[in-house]
Design an enzyme around this catalytic site. Sequence first.
Site, PDB file in Angstrom:
ATOM      1  N   HIS A  15      40.545  72.588  39.491  1.00 49.19           N
ATOM      2  CA  HIS A  15      40.439  73.998  39.411  1.00 49.19           C
ATOM      3  C   HIS A  15      41.001  74.628  38.423  1.00 49.19           C
ATOM      4  O   HIS A  15      42.153  74.131  37.730  1.00 49.19           O
ATOM      5  CB  HIS A  15      40.672  74.658  40.884  1.00 49.19           C
ATOM      6  CG  HIS A  15      40.181  73.859  42.018  1.00 49.19           C
ATOM      7  ND1 HIS A  15      39.445  74.437  42.911  1.00 49.19           N
ATOM      8  CD2 HIS A  15      40.839  72.714  42.512  1.00 49.19           C
ATOM      9  CE1 HIS A  15      39.190  73.703  43.878  1.00 49.19           C
ATOM     10  NE2 HIS A  15      39.879  72.655  43.765  1.00 49.19           N
ATOM     11  N   TYR A  16      40.577  76.065  37.896  1.00 50.72           N
ATOM     12  CA  TYR A  16      41.446  76.898  37.256  1.00 50.72           C
ATOM     13  C   TYR A  16      41.965  77.751  38.338  1.00 50.72           C
ATOM     14  O   TYR A  16      41.251  78.153  39.249  1.00 50.72           O
ATOM     15  CB  TYR A  16      41.158  77.405  36.179  1.00 50.72           C
ATOM     16  CG  TYR A  16      39.754  78.249  35.919  1.00 50.72           C
ATOM     17  CD1 TYR A  16      39.462  79.314  36.904  1.00 50.72           C
ATOM     18  CD2 TYR A  16      39.071  78.283  35.134  1.00 50.72           C
ATOM     19  CE1 TYR A  16      38.428  80.167  37.251  1.00 50.72           C
ATOM     20  CE2 TYR A  16      37.708  79.204  34.908  1.00 50.72           C
ATOM     21  CZ  TYR A  16      37.644  80.068  35.947  1.00 50.72           C
ATOM     22  OH  TYR A  16      36.431  80.852  35.959  1.00 50.72           O
ATOM     23  N   THR A  17      43.041  78.419  38.112  1.00 51.72           N
ATOM     24  CA  THR A  17      43.569  79.406  39.203  1.00 51.72           C
ATOM     25  C   THR A  17      42.728  80.818  39.023  1.00 51.72           C
ATOM     26  O   THR A  17      42.673  81.509  39.884  1.00 51.72           O
ATOM     27  CB  THR A  17      45.143  79.732  38.700  1.00 51.72           C
ATOM     28  OG1 THR A  17      45.217  80.196  37.398  1.00 51.72           O
ATOM     29  CG2 THR A  17      46.040  78.594  39.210  1.00 51.72           C
ATOM     30  N   GLU A  30      45.173  72.743  40.893  1.00 45.65           N
ATOM     31  CA  GLU A  30      44.956  73.937  40.453  1.00 45.65           C
ATOM     32  C   GLU A  30      45.628  73.917  38.827  1.00 45.65           C
ATOM     33  O   GLU A  30      46.707  73.785  38.712  1.00 45.65           O
ATOM     34  CB  GLU A  30      45.675  75.144  41.179  1.00 45.65           C
ATOM     35  CG  GLU A  30      44.852  75.397  42.436  1.00 45.65           C
ATOM     36  CD  GLU A  30      43.421  76.221  42.178  1.00 45.65           C
ATOM     37  OE1 GLU A  30      43.362  76.775  41.173  1.00 45.65           O
ATOM     38  OE2 GLU A  30      42.820  76.558  43.263  1.00 45.65           O
ATOM     39  N   HIS A  82      35.455  71.979  40.225  1.00 44.79           N
ATOM     40  CA  HIS A  82      35.181  73.085  41.463  1.00 44.79           C
ATOM     41  C   HIS A  82      33.549  73.381  41.303  1.00 44.79           C
ATOM     42  O   HIS A  82      32.803  73.619  42.265  1.00 44.79           O
ATOM     43  CB  HIS A  82      36.082  74.020  41.471  1.00 44.79           C
ATOM     44  CG  HIS A  82      35.977  74.848  42.863  1.00 44.79           C
ATOM     45  ND1 HIS A  82      36.732  75.953  42.787  1.00 44.79           N
ATOM     46  CD2 HIS A  82      35.466  74.641  43.868  1.00 44.79           C
ATOM     47  CE1 HIS A  82      36.674  76.247  44.303  1.00 44.79           C
ATOM     48  NE2 HIS A  82      35.915  75.490  44.842  1.00 44.79           N
ATOM     49  N   ASP A 121      34.788  76.991  37.750  1.00 44.07           N
ATOM     50  CA  ASP A 121      35.998  76.361  37.056  1.00 44.07           C
ATOM     51  C   ASP A 121      36.063  74.938  37.522  1.00 44.07           C
ATOM     52  O   ASP A 121      35.375  74.468  38.170  1.00 44.07           O
ATOM     53  CB  ASP A 121      37.409  76.980  37.871  1.00 44.07           C
ATOM     54  CG  ASP A 121      37.322  76.614  39.342  1.00 44.07           C
ATOM     55  OD1 ASP A 121      36.184  77.099  39.972  1.00 44.07           O
ATOM     56  OD2 ASP A 121      38.056  76.337  39.981  1.00 44.07           O
TER      57      ASP A 121
END
Length: 254
Positions: free
Chosen positions: A34-36, A99, A141, A151
């Site tokens: 994921h990215y945040t 993340e 994700h 993401d």
Amino acid sequence: MSVATDTGVTARVHPSPNHGERAPGAPIDMLILHYTGMQSGDEALQRLCDPRAEVSAHYLVHEDGEILQCVPEARRAWHAGKSFWKGETDVNSRSIGIEIVNPGHEFGYRAFPVRQIDAVAALAKDICRRHDILPWMVLAHSDISPERKEDPGELFPWKRLAEAGVGLYVEPHQIVAGLLMQEGDQGQPVEALQSMLGLYGYDIDINGTFDAKTRHAVTAFQRHFRPDKLDGVADHSTIETLTSLLRKLPSFSA
């Protein structure tokens, strides 16, 4: 949570209360990246540890490469949300979530620093080794939630991870002029495309109609494997890249 981390790479514990029991007997066979998608890493970490937010991940990787473990790997973190992969809908019970600090598309999406990706690659390789996670089960994700998520996005360097021994990667086929299939089309070629996407793992209805669900799956595939053009159109480059990817699966015969 113990003060010791599960991973063999350098990391420190920053516990989150947001986790639960994994489903009985569920194997850990997926790694989700994921990215945040928040304005800072500190803001993201605060949210991942806020019981009111009801979200978490096992690990968070800062832009400088620092790795924090927020949830024990034996526990079910709350990172995938409504999702699907290869028929599985409780992805949280079967996955480890990482993340990666990046503001994301909403707050100024940007390239991931080399130090950060080096840390992600080392962490992911360690996780995959310990849990025997197969290359085609290292996912974005956006792969498991195509209609909701983008993401870690088209700037994420999946090739760099593959070079480190993590995930499945093929060189994207060249983009050339002309369309093959797009939303609204119907027929056997659409059904074949849907079957290919479903074989890899995407949530797809094999109905011969290029509907919105198909478009979302195609876009998610492009974002991961053919990121130079994200339009949800199954052009020659998309089809050939997908075919090359499927040929790397042990169950696929062209």
